[in-house]
Design an enzyme around this catalytic site. Structure first.
Site, mmCIF file in Angstrom:
data_model
loop_
_atom_site.group_PDB
_atom_site.id
_atom_site.type_symbol
_atom_site.label_atom_id
_atom_site.label_comp_id
_atom_site.label_asym_id
_atom_site.label_seq_id
_atom_site.Cartn_x
_atom_site.Cartn_y
_atom_site.Cartn_z
ATOM 1 N N ASP A 232 -78.165 41.419 20.983
ATOM 2 C CA ASP A 232 -79.231 41.842 21.889
ATOM 3 C C ASP A 232 -78.670 42.527 23.137
ATOM 4 O O ASP A 232 -77.705 42.038 23.731
ATOM 5 C CB ASP A 232 -80.054 40.640 22.352
ATOM 6 C CG ASP A 232 -80.639 39.829 21.206
ATOM 7 O OD1 ASP A 232 -79.990 39.736 20.152
ATOM 8 O OD2 ASP A 232 -81.729 39.280 21.392
ATOM 9 N N HIS B 227 -81.284 44.086 25.381
ATOM 10 C CA HIS B 227 -82.439 43.770 26.229
ATOM 11 C C HIS B 227 -82.503 44.589 27.525
ATOM 12 O O HIS B 227 -82.650 44.045 28.617
ATOM 13 C CB HIS B 227 -82.464 42.283 26.563
ATOM 14 C CG HIS B 227 -83.170 41.464 25.519
ATOM 15 N ND1 HIS B 227 -84.481 41.687 25.155
ATOM 16 C CD2 HIS B 227 -82.737 40.436 24.749
ATOM 17 C CE1 HIS B 227 -84.829 40.811 24.205
ATOM 18 N NE2 HIS B 227 -83.787 40.055 23.936
ATOM 19 N N ASP C 35 -83.413 43.986 19.338
ATOM 20 C CA ASP C 35 -83.750 43.635 20.728
ATOM 21 C C ASP C 35 -83.011 44.533 21.712
ATOM 22 O O ASP C 35 -82.289 44.066 22.604
ATOM 23 C CB ASP C 35 -83.480 42.156 21.015
ATOM 24 C CG ASP C 35 -84.585 41.262 20.475
ATOM 25 O OD1 ASP C 35 -85.422 41.747 19.699
ATOM 26 O OD2 ASP C 35 -84.608 40.072 20.826
ATOM 27 N N ASP D 297 -86.998 45.407 26.442
ATOM 28 C CA ASP D 297 -87.725 44.283 27.053
ATOM 29 C C ASP D 297 -86.810 43.442 27.947
ATOM 30 O O ASP D 297 -85.606 43.377 27.763
ATOM 31 C CB ASP D 297 -88.379 43.382 26.006
ATOM 32 C CG ASP D 297 -89.698 43.929 25.496
ATOM 33 O OD1 ASP D 297 -90.309 44.758 26.201
ATOM 34 O OD2 ASP D 297 -90.126 43.525 24.404
ATOM 35 N N ARG D 298 -87.468 42.813 28.907
ATOM 36 C CA ARG D 298 -86.847 41.937 29.914
ATOM 37 C C ARG D 298 -85.996 42.732 30.902
ATOM 38 O O ARG D 298 -86.300 42.765 32.081
ATOM 39 C CB ARG D 298 -86.072 40.795 29.265
ATOM 40 C CG ARG D 298 -86.987 39.821 28.529
ATOM 41 C CD ARG D 298 -86.366 38.451 28.407
ATOM 42 N NE ARG D 298 -87.267 37.495 27.770
ATOM 43 C CZ ARG D 298 -88.064 36.661 28.413
ATOM 44 N NH1 ARG D 298 -88.099 36.677 29.739
ATOM 45 N NH2 ARG D 298 -88.834 35.819 27.762
ATOM 46 N N ASN E 261 -87.127 41.217 16.951
ATOM 47 C CA ASN E 261 -88.508 40.802 17.180
ATOM 48 C C ASN E 261 -89.129 41.485 18.395
ATOM 49 O O ASN E 261 -90.355 41.571 18.514
ATOM 50 C CB ASN E 261 -88.592 39.277 17.343
ATOM 51 C CG ASN E 261 -87.798 38.762 18.524
ATOM 52 O OD1 ASN E 261 -86.588 38.953 18.591
ATOM 53 N ND2 ASN E 261 -88.457 38.088 19.448
ATOM 54 N N HIS E 262 -88.297 42.021 19.309
ATOM 55 C CA HIS E 262 -88.827 42.716 20.474
ATOM 56 C C HIS E 262 -89.084 44.196 20.216
ATOM 57 O O HIS E 262 -89.591 44.878 21.112
ATOM 58 C CB HIS E 262 -87.898 42.546 21.682
ATOM 59 C CG HIS E 262 -88.151 41.275 22.420
ATOM 60 N ND1 HIS E 262 -89.001 41.185 23.503
ATOM 61 C CD2 HIS E 262 -87.686 40.025 22.210
ATOM 62 C CE1 HIS E 262 -89.039 39.941 23.939
ATOM 63 N NE2 HIS E 262 -88.252 39.210 23.166
ATOM 64 N N HIS F 153 -81.222 40.314 12.491
ATOM 65 C CA HIS F 153 -81.479 39.935 13.875
ATOM 66 C C HIS F 153 -81.719 38.441 14.039
ATOM 67 O O HIS F 153 -81.098 37.790 14.872
ATOM 68 C CB HIS F 153 -82.675 40.695 14.434
ATOM 69 C CG HIS F 153 -82.990 40.292 15.848
ATOM 70 N ND1 HIS F 153 -82.196 40.661 16.911
ATOM 71 C CD2 HIS F 153 -83.967 39.506 16.369
ATOM 72 C CE1 HIS F 153 -82.678 40.138 18.026
ATOM 73 N NE2 HIS F 153 -83.752 39.424 17.720
ATOM 74 N N ARG G 46 -89.367 28.262 18.527
ATOM 75 C CA ARG G 46 -90.045 29.395 19.171
ATOM 76 C C ARG G 46 -91.538 29.428 18.855
ATOM 77 O O ARG G 46 -92.287 30.167 19.493
ATOM 78 C CB ARG G 46 -89.423 30.714 18.698
ATOM 79 C CG ARG G 46 -87.956 30.870 19.024
ATOM 80 C CD ARG G 46 -87.421 32.139 18.397
ATOM 81 N NE ARG G 46 -85.980 32.258 18.533
ATOM 82 C CZ ARG G 46 -85.364 32.865 19.550
ATOM 83 N NH1 ARG G 46 -86.072 33.408 20.518
ATOM 84 N NH2 ARG G 46 -84.054 32.938 19.599
ATOM 85 N N HIS H 16 -80.333 37.247 18.532
ATOM 86 C CA HIS H 16 -81.612 36.576 18.789
ATOM 87 C C HIS H 16 -81.563 35.420 19.786
ATOM 88 O O HIS H 16 -82.599 35.015 20.294
ATOM 89 C CB HIS H 16 -82.168 36.104 17.443
ATOM 90 C CG HIS H 16 -83.618 35.725 17.419
ATOM 91 N ND1 HIS H 16 -84.593 36.419 18.101
ATOM 92 C CD2 HIS H 16 -84.263 34.709 16.779
ATOM 93 C CE1 HIS H 16 -85.776 35.855 17.864
ATOM 94 N NE2 HIS H 16 -85.595 34.820 17.076
#
Length: 555
Positions: free
Chosen positions: A299, A301, A328, A331-332, A360-361, A409, A457, A484
């Site tokens: 990731d 991110h 990923d 995001d964030r 997943n993002h 992922h 999760r 992840h």
């Protein structure tokens, strides 16, 4: 009696230690300590709510919901339990469930201004969701956004009255849908006034009157003028259709200096990437020749400056120095646009130099909550929001290196017997479903215990070492590499060395204090060489700067 008092006192001391660990951002340690306190005194709602908060900090929202539910079961009047559960539901995009919890918080704390503020934001989110559902187009009727864009003709100019009528008709439909929703909650007259105002605002803001020109939001092939890039634009330029290394270097340097890329070139990068990804299978086979190496990153991110550091440490992507970024990307972190355009540009420059796997993002629901959608609207345009959402659906789901290393992922599956051919057969051209192979690929996590368990999760599942070993044996593989999950050292090796987690976003969200890592494999042995690194400075733009209002409130 004395023993019970001793247990209660000891539990309180352990809770104090857990609180200190939480304050130091040591959330896993805090969870372990709260668990010990619960074992000594399981009827204290505070311990359960505090552990729920720690789980939420690690994005383990399923576990957070379970713990918060236990807290309110023990004490139905404990407002913080409903608050923690509502916040976890919000983070999962379950706005309706969250609304119920915040309504209960408001009932328990009617004079708490913070509770009122959270409830109001949640009500807005639910209303927006209902509105979007009312005007949504069935999947079978949706048209490709990409096919309506010609990056060579990005600009402004007058269009046909027929196009104006089409857009105006769309605006009327939006207003009618809005009025239908409002009539459920307010008087018909008020609903009519609000809907009319919304229609007028839509027409003015988007310039859809016959007297106005068009923005790039509504440009389609054959309806726009051939406009060159403005002469005063001093950023990176693509000459013709070929994206070169010189262009990518110039673009990265501009991004490093917080300069933007012209929309025409951004469109070109994303559209060319789409063409490449569309032709790829859901599972991609990668061949690394003997004596050559291959790098897997986890990731990122939106941490663009840490991405640059990876390239500084390990070299730029090229045919001789290939990479796989394992989902990923966005995001964030608040430099997600810079990250995704850089990775996509390298993919266009040389498709074999960089491989990209979906996380997943890379999905609408996550992007709407965790910042990418807001960042794209701010730095590019609404049209790009739709375009990225479409292109993310073309990303492959997994890769196999030299028929021995399975890279994905999230993780493995809820049933045994899944073969690589089953993964190849997945129809991935959609938003991630809530169950099935595609969901589990993107969301699942390993667990220390054998067998399978519920996901911490709230999506996917947890799987043990026995599950990993059976999957490897069934498919004649040696190793699973996944991402992840944030790890203190940037990686973790579990399941008797058969599974490695790699995470490449150091000091995740500017608060976790973790290292980042990447893995280099050299053929023919493919022994993993793990390289760790620390976070580097970045401009003073906080993580989640573009995230949804309600989520920023909880962060």
């Amino acid at each position: 009696m004395a023993a019970e008092k001793s247990d209660v006192s000891m539990a309180e001391e352990i809770k104090r230690q857990a609180n200190e660990a939480f304050k130091a951002n040591k959330f896993s340690q805090a969870i372990d300590l709260y668990t010990k306190a619960i074992e000594l005194n399981g009827e204290n709602a505070v311990y359960w709510a505090n552990r729920a908060f720690s789980h939420a900090k690690l994005e383990e929202y399923g576990s957070a919901i379970q713990d918060a539910s236990k807290a309110v079961e023990i004490d139905p009047k404990y407002s913080k339990g409903y608050y923690r559960r509502g916040a976890a539901y919000l983070a999962m995009g379950k706005f309706k469930e969250a609304l119920k919890d915040f309504q209960q918080v408001k009932r328990l704390c009617p004079n708490d201004p913070d509770a009122s503020k959270k409830l109001k934001e949640c009500e807005k989110a639910v209303m927006k969701l209902k509105f979007e559902e009312a005007i949504s187009v069935p999947t079978s009727e949706q048209r490709s956004v990409a096919e309506s864009i010609d990056y060579q003709t990005i600009g402004t100019g007058t269009g046909s009255s027929n196009h104006s009528l089409q857009v105006t008709a769309a605006a009327v439909a939006v207003a009618v849908a809005l009025m239908a929703i409002l009539m459920l909650v307010v008087r018909p007259f008020v609903a009519t006034v609000v809907a009319s105002a919304a229609l007028a605002t839509f027409l003015v803001v988007n310039k859809t009157g016959w007297w106005a020109g068009y923005t790039d939001e509504f440009l389609t092939k054959g309806q726009i003028l051939n406009i060159d890039v403005e002469p005063q634009y001093a950023g990176a330029r693509i000459e013709g259709d070929v994206i070169t290394l010189d262009f990518v270097k110039k673009m990265m340097d501009d991004f490093k200096n917080q300069k933007s890329l012209h929309k025409r070139y951004a469109f070109q990068i994303v559209l060319q990437t789409r063409e490449i990804l569309m032709a790829m299978p859901s599972l991609v086979d990668i061949h690394v020749p003997n004596g050559k190496h291959f790098t897997v990153c986890g990731d990122v991110h939106g941490q663009f400056f840490d991405l640059l550091n990876i390239f500084e440490l390990n070299g730029l992507p090229s045919d001789e120095n290939p990479y796989l970024f394992n989902g990923d990307f966005v995001d964030r972190g608040s430099f997600s646009v810079e990250v995704i355009l850089t990775l996509f540009a390298f993919k266009c420059m040389s498709p074999s130099a960089i491989h990209l796997s979906r996380g997943n993002h890379e999905s609408k629901s996550m992007n709407k909550i965790y910042g990418f959608e807001g960042e794209v609207r701010s730095k590019l345009s609404d049209k790009f929001v739709e375009l990225f959402a479409e292109v993310f659906c073309y990303l492959p789901l997994s890769h196999v290196i030299n028929e021995k290393i399975f890279v994905v992922h999230g993780g493995l599956f809820s049933t045994d017997g899944v073969k690589l051919s089953d993964i190849r057969a997945i129809d991935r051209f959609c938003e991630p479903p809530e169950e099935g192979l595609m969901c589990e690929i993107l969301w699942s996590d390993p667990q220390p215990n054998p067998g399978r368990g519920p996901s911490k999760r709230g999506v996917g599942l947890s799987f043990g070492g026995d599950v990993t070993k059976r999957f490897l044996k069934d498919n004649n593989l040696d190793l699973v590499v996944r991402s992840h999950e944030v790890k203190d050292e940037g990686y973790e090796i579990v399941h008797d060395g058969k599974l490695i987690t790699v995470f490449s976003a150091p000091n995740y969200c500017d608060q976790m204090g973790n290292k980042g890592a990447f893995i280099r494999f050299e053929a023919p042995t493919l022994e993993p060489k793990i390289v760790t690194f620390s976070a580097v400075p970045h401009p003073d733009v906080k993580p989640m700067a573009y995230a949804s209002n309600f989520l920023r409130m909880f962060n």
